[in-house]
Design an enzyme around this catalytic site. Sequence first.
Site, PDB file in Angstrom:
ATOM      1  N   ILE A   1      49.638  73.538  73.968  1.00 32.35           N
ATOM      2  CA  ILE A   1      48.117  72.379  73.014  1.00 32.35           C
ATOM      3  C   ILE A   1      46.433  72.781  73.522  1.00 32.35           C
ATOM      4  CG2 ILE A   1      49.062  70.319  74.192  1.00 32.35           C
ATOM      5  CD1 ILE A   1      48.259  69.475  70.727  1.00 32.35           C
ATOM      6  N   SER A   2      45.811  73.240  72.856  1.00 34.30           N
ATOM      7  CA  SER A   2      44.163  73.375  73.016  1.00 34.30           C
ATOM      8  C   SER A   2      44.017  72.044  73.885  1.00 34.30           C
ATOM      9  CB  SER A   2      43.832  74.319  72.913  1.00 34.30           C
ATOM     10  OG  SER A   2      44.625  75.769  72.128  1.00 34.30           O
ATOM     11  N   GLN A   3      42.919  71.909  74.566  1.00 31.22           N
ATOM     12  CA  GLN A   3      42.362  70.925  74.641  1.00 31.22           C
ATOM     13  C   GLN A   3      41.183  70.731  73.581  1.00 31.22           C
ATOM     14  OE1 GLN A   3      38.994  72.239  77.877  1.00 31.22           O
ATOM     15  NE2 GLN A   3      37.640  69.901  77.877  1.00 31.22           N
TER      16      GLN A   3
END
Length: 218
Positions: A68-70
Site C-alpha cells: 500500500i503506497s506511502q
Amino acid sequence: MYFSIMKDTTRHQGKRRLLAQIVEKKGVSNTAVLDAIRKIPRHFFMDSSFEDHAYQDKAFPIAADQTISQPFTVGFQTELLEIKKGDKILEIGTGSGYQTAVLCEVGAKVYSIERQQELFRKTKNFLSKLGYRPKRLTFGDGYLGMPEFAPFDGIIVTAGAPYIPKPLLAQLKIGGKLVIPVGDEVQTMIRIVRKTQTDFEKKEYGEFRFVPLLEDKN
C-alpha cells in the site's frame, strides 16, 4: 488482508488529521486530496497486524508481494492529475484499493486494472463494502490500459514501470495527463500532458520507490 470487524475510532480520525498535516508539509496542497486523506480509514486497507502503523507516512506490505503506497505518494500523484469532479481516471494497479478510494473521494469516475488475481478479488469486494464503486474494476494487464473506455482525462500508474507504455499515451484525451513512476530500482515521477494528437509535454518530479509494474496476466 482486511479486517472482518472494521472500526473507525476517534483515535484513528485524530491520527488521520495528523497524517494529512504531514502530507501537506511535504508539499501536497490540494484541498480535496488532503480531505480524502483525512476521511478514508487507511487501516481498513491493511492487515490488522499493521493497524498501529496505518497512519505513518510509509508504504506497507499487502497481499501478493505488493504494497500500500506511502500516503504522501498517493497524495502527490493524485494532485499531479489535477482532477475535476466527473473526470474519467484510469488507474493502473488497484492494489489495496486505497488510491482508488482517494480518486473516488476527489470526484473522479474511476476505471481500475489489477494484475494480481488475489488482490483483484479481495479489493473489488472490499471497496463496494466501503461504498466506493469504481465505474469499472478489471483483472488484466495494465500496460494495455482500457482502450474500450478511452479516452481518459487522466491516467495514474501506481507501480514502477521500466518505460512509458504507448497504449496509455494513446488513451489520453487532448489535455489529459499521465502520471507514472519510471525506472528500475528507483523511479522518477513523470507527468505527461497530451497537447495534440501527436504532441506530448513531459515533466519530472523527483525520485520515488515503487514495486514493479508487471506484464501479462497470472
